[in-house]
Design a protein around this motif. Structure first.
Motif, mmCIF file in Angstrom:
data_model
loop_
_atom_site.group_PDB
_atom_site.id
_atom_site.type_symbol
_atom_site.label_atom_id
_atom_site.label_comp_id
_atom_site.label_asym_id
_atom_site.label_seq_id
_atom_site.Cartn_x
_atom_site.Cartn_y
_atom_site.Cartn_z
ATOM 1 N N ILE A 27 0.844 -1.200 0.000
ATOM 2 C CA ILE A 27 0.000 0.000 0.000
ATOM 3 C C ILE A 27 0.876 1.247 0.000
ATOM 4 C CG2 ILE A 27 -1.722 1.308 1.303
ATOM 5 C CD1 ILE A 27 -2.810 -1.347 2.321
ATOM 6 N N LEU A 28 1.852 1.285 0.890
ATOM 7 C CA LEU A 28 2.786 2.412 0.930
ATOM 8 C C LEU A 28 3.854 2.206 -0.138
ATOM 9 C CD1 LEU A 28 3.883 4.964 2.346
ATOM 10 C CD2 LEU A 28 5.240 3.449 3.791
ATOM 11 N N ARG A 29 3.890 3.098 -1.119
ATOM 12 C CA ARG A 29 4.861 2.993 -2.208
ATOM 13 C C ARG A 29 5.867 4.140 -2.209
ATOM 14 N NH1 ARG A 29 4.354 -1.971 -4.688
ATOM 15 N NH2 ARG A 29 4.774 -1.159 -6.773
ATOM 16 N N THR A 30 5.598 5.163 -1.429
ATOM 17 C CA THR A 30 6.540 6.274 -1.352
ATOM 18 C C THR A 30 6.423 6.938 0.008
ATOM 19 O OG1 THR A 30 7.309 8.290 -2.457
ATOM 20 C CG2 THR A 30 4.928 7.993 -2.276
ATOM 21 N N MET A 31 7.529 7.522 0.433
ATOM 22 C CA MET A 31 7.567 8.213 1.722
ATOM 23 C C MET A 31 8.591 9.331 1.624
ATOM 24 S SD MET A 31 8.425 6.567 5.446
ATOM 25 C CE MET A 31 8.754 7.600 6.884
ATOM 26 N N ARG A 32 8.257 10.456 2.194
ATOM 27 C CA ARG A 32 9.187 11.580 2.150
ATOM 28 C C ARG A 32 10.139 11.484 3.342
ATOM 29 N NH1 ARG A 32 8.045 18.047 2.241
ATOM 30 N NH2 ARG A 32 10.018 18.672 1.298
ATOM 31 N N ALA A 33 11.394 11.224 3.033
ATOM 32 C CA ALA A 33 12.422 11.092 4.056
ATOM 33 C C ALA A 33 13.775 11.306 3.408
ATOM 34 C CB ALA A 33 12.365 9.711 4.713
ATOM 35 N N ASN A 34 14.761 11.560 4.239
ATOM 36 C CA ASN A 34 16.132 11.703 3.773
ATOM 37 C C ASN A 34 16.817 10.343 3.887
ATOM 38 O OD1 ASN A 34 18.808 12.266 3.306
ATOM 39 N ND2 ASN A 34 18.895 14.034 4.661
ATOM 40 N N ASN A 35 17.191 9.750 2.760
ATOM 41 C CA ASN A 35 17.817 8.432 2.775
ATOM 42 C C ASN A 35 19.056 8.387 3.655
ATOM 43 O OD1 ASN A 35 16.648 6.318 0.683
ATOM 44 N ND2 ASN A 35 16.421 8.337 -0.248
ATOM 45 N N ASP A 36 19.763 9.510 3.757
ATOM 46 C CA ASP A 36 21.013 9.550 4.514
ATOM 47 C C ASP A 36 20.825 9.987 5.965
ATOM 48 O OD1 ASP A 36 22.494 8.798 2.241
ATOM 49 O OD2 ASP A 36 22.517 10.878 1.527
ATOM 50 N N ALA A 37 19.584 10.317 6.332
ATOM 51 C CA ALA A 37 19.324 10.711 7.721
ATOM 52 C C ALA A 37 19.276 9.477 8.614
ATOM 53 C CB ALA A 37 18.002 11.478 7.820
ATOM 54 N N VAL A 38 19.733 9.639 9.853
ATOM 55 C CA VAL A 38 19.743 8.522 10.803
ATOM 56 C C VAL A 38 18.321 8.241 11.271
ATOM 57 C CG1 VAL A 38 20.488 7.776 13.089
ATOM 58 C CG2 VAL A 38 22.087 8.950 11.579
ATOM 59 N N ALA A 39 17.906 6.990 11.128
ATOM 60 C CA ALA A 39 16.598 6.558 11.651
ATOM 61 C C ALA A 39 16.841 6.051 13.064
ATOM 62 C CB ALA A 39 16.015 5.460 10.776
ATOM 63 N N ASP A 40 16.613 6.901 14.029
ATOM 64 C CA ASP A 40 17.017 6.580 15.399
ATOM 65 C C ASP A 40 16.000 5.664 16.075
ATOM 66 O OD1 ASP A 40 18.399 6.640 17.835
ATOM 67 O OD2 ASP A 40 19.087 8.663 17.414
ATOM 68 N N LEU A 41 15.893 4.437 15.568
ATOM 69 C CA LEU A 41 15.036 3.434 16.197
ATOM 70 C C LEU A 41 15.711 2.900 17.453
ATOM 71 C CD1 LEU A 41 13.716 1.163 13.280
ATOM 72 C CD2 LEU A 41 12.441 2.837 14.611
ATOM 73 N N ILE A 42 14.906 2.562 18.452
ATOM 74 C CA ILE A 42 15.423 1.933 19.661
ATOM 75 C C ILE A 42 14.471 0.798 20.049
ATOM 76 C CG2 ILE A 42 14.245 3.542 21.226
ATOM 77 C CD1 ILE A 42 17.793 2.247 21.814
ATOM 78 N N PRO A 43 14.974 -0.419 20.234
ATOM 79 C CA PRO A 43 14.099 -1.537 20.610
ATOM 80 C C PRO A 43 13.467 -1.316 21.977
ATOM 81 C CG PRO A 43 16.203 -2.339 19.757
ATOM 82 C CD PRO A 43 16.356 -0.866 19.978
ATOM 83 N N VAL A 44 12.234 -1.773 22.128
ATOM 84 C CA VAL A 44 11.503 -1.534 23.371
ATOM 85 C C VAL A 44 12.168 -2.207 24.560
ATOM 86 C CG1 VAL A 44 9.938 -3.505 22.986
ATOM 87 C CG2 VAL A 44 9.215 -1.607 24.453
ATOM 88 N N ASP A 45 12.749 -3.403 24.374
ATOM 89 C CA ASP A 45 13.389 -4.069 25.505
ATOM 90 C C ASP A 45 14.661 -3.345 25.941
ATOM 91 O OD1 ASP A 45 14.256 -4.933 22.982
ATOM 92 O OD2 ASP A 45 15.067 -6.805 23.753
ATOM 93 N N THR A 46 15.311 -2.653 25.015
ATOM 94 C CA THR A 46 16.482 -1.848 25.376
ATOM 95 C C THR A 46 16.064 -0.700 26.291
ATOM 96 O OG1 THR A 46 17.525 -2.373 23.260
ATOM 97 C CG2 THR A 46 18.388 -0.476 24.457
#
Length: 494
Positions: free
Chosen positions: A240-259
């Protein structure tokens, strides 16, 4: 966010995630209370015999916190959780449903009676005094040693509520200033309130970035909601999602919930045992330690869902990330709105209710709220996180692991995608071969459509124009000459 709940004071408006703190010893006439304080070196020892109060325990992070405490600190005295009736469910029903969750399977194996340590307290955090009854207030004052405040709204555009709605709507842009939404604004307000009270309470504040599925515990990839990146991953996996506005080189600061939970429990221990003079803020992030970028996420999410597809995908997973506004709008039109209109037309002709355009409108609103965070980089100070790690014993560093340097991103994203399939969508993993066959069918449909489109363009634009035909024949002739030259070169080489 967590803090001690002192007598005569409530926590209205306090933000979401923070470390536990230790309260003074209290009388035991109303409920049993463990020993507080002490120079213990073990995190597990510290929580032994303690009575813990948790807000937001039925939420995503709250459930993981409850599970971790029960599993790794089995001698904890009791967990008091503030719960409000919701959607026609009583407080008891909500707690019962929570404890049936697969998340608690490991705890259930070790202790089938673990539910006896969970004591629900009726509450509503938006009301004065948290709407806790006088009897429950006395009960909690008498025995609670530690408070974890994890409750918060997760809507980025929640309206502010403290005066007439029209006035708030008018002044909200001026209040939040450069902040992107009311979510970040109220987080900042909450920290300000908590820090103003730090001379009265032992407080630690945990600031997680974008919280995602579990990394290791209680099992890899556990997730139970569509919030944050999970909904985006599922939409991409469904095609369904085919495009998203984001910077490919930007850091995606994900953090796992258990962390986040491991750091929170460790920070609770440190705050109570070492009693820092000021409230320490722990930035629980990955970007400055083990960075991973949005472009890399897009690649691994697409690869994961192609290997292990979601059931009945709308199209084959194939998302396009761009930071260019015009290109983004082009892909929205071509890859979202146009297919939605065609599919809704098909539904209308078949006597069904159109729905795809409505789904895409909701999706655009959701990803629009993420644009601010997916298009920029931030640098977070990790000194307090590193300091805390150095204070733990080798055993505690293993039990309450929050060392994100060990995080293998491709493996984590793979487990995250599988987790959305298993735990959010409740899809059977044995159906993956059928899902792969469905993707092959969608691929063939796409090839057929593209072929028909080329034929249509030929008939309409080329076959009717002498100039277009001349250009077409010239291009074909060049291609033929190139192939002939390539074959001749290959023959001479051999």
């Amino acid at each position: 966010m967590s803090t001690v709940l002192p007598e005569g004071r409530d926590l209205d408006g306090v933000g979401e995630e923070a470390a536990a703190v230790d309260g003074p010893n209290r009388p035991t006439d109303l409920c049993s209370s463990g020993t507080a304080g002490g120079n213990m070196t073990s995190v597990v020892e510290y929580y032994t015999g303690k009575n813990v109060l948790i807000t937001g325990a039925t939420g995503f992070m709250g459930k993981v916190l409850v599970e971790k405490l029960l599993r790794t600190c089995p001698e904890v005295q009791a967990l008091y959780i503030l719960v409000r009736p919701k959607a026609g469910q009583s407080m008891q029903q909500r707690v019962s449903d929570m404890m049936k969750c697969k998340l608690f399977d490991r705890v259930r194996e070790d202790n089938p009676d673990f539910h006896q340590k969970i004591i629900p307290i009726s509450s509503e955090l938006t009301q004065p005094g948290l709407a806790i009854s006088p009897e429950d207030q006395e009960r909690l004052k008498a025995c609670i040693n530690i408070v974890f405040h994890c409750a918060a709204t997760i809507r980025f555009d929640e309206p502010l509520k403290w005066m007439d709605d029209d006035i708030v709507l008018d002044i909200t842009p001026r209040l939040i200033g450069d902040r992107p939404n009311t979510y970040t604004y109220t987080k900042a307000l909450a920290e300000c309130v908590v820090q103003q009270e730090q001379d009265k309470l032992n407080i630690g504040i945990i600031r997680p970035s974008i919280v995602g599925a579990s990394w290791q515990e209680p099992f890899p990839g556990w997730i139970d909601n569509f919030n944050g990146p999970s909904g985006v991953f599922i939409a991409a996996g469904k095609g369904i999602l085919r495009t998203m506005r984001a910077n490919n080189d930007a850091v995606a600061d994900l953090i796992p919930v258990d962390t986040v939970v491991n750091l929170t429990l460790a920070a609770g221990w440190y705050t109570a045992v070492h009693r820092p003079k000021t409230a320490l803020v722990y930035n629980c992030t990955t970007g400055g330690i083990n960075p991973f970028h949005w472009g890399e996420i897009e690649h691994h999410v697409m690869s994961s869902f192609k290997r292990n597809p979601l059931d009945q995908a709308f199209r084959r997973p194939n998302a396009n990330i761009t930071s260019n506004y015009l290109i983004y709008q082009y892909w929205i039109l071509v890859s979202h709105k146009f297919p939605a209109l065609i599919y809704d037309l098909f539904l209308r002709l078949s006597g069904q209710k159109p729905q795809m355009m409505r789904i895409f409108n909701r999706l655009h609103k959701a990803i629009g709220l993420l644009e601010y965070f997916s298009s920029q980089d931030w640098e977070w100070n990790s000194e307090n996180m590193n300091m805390l790690m150095s204070q733990l014993t080798a055993e505690d560093r293993k039990t309450f692991n929050f060392d994100v340097r060990q995080l293998n991103w491709p493996e984590y994203i793979e487990n995250y995608c599988l987790g959305t399939k298993k735990y959010v969508l409740n899809e059977d993993m044995s159906d993956i071969p059928a899902a792969r066959q469905h993707l092959r069918k969608l691929r063939n449909i796409r090839y057929t459509f593209n072929t028909l489109l080329v034929v249509f363009i030929w008939r309409v634009f080329i076959a009717r124009s002498q100039m277009a035909r001349n250009i077409w024949y010239f291009v074909v002739s060049l291609c033929f000459k190139f192939l002939s030259y390539f074959r001749a070169s290959s023959t001479l080489t051999n």
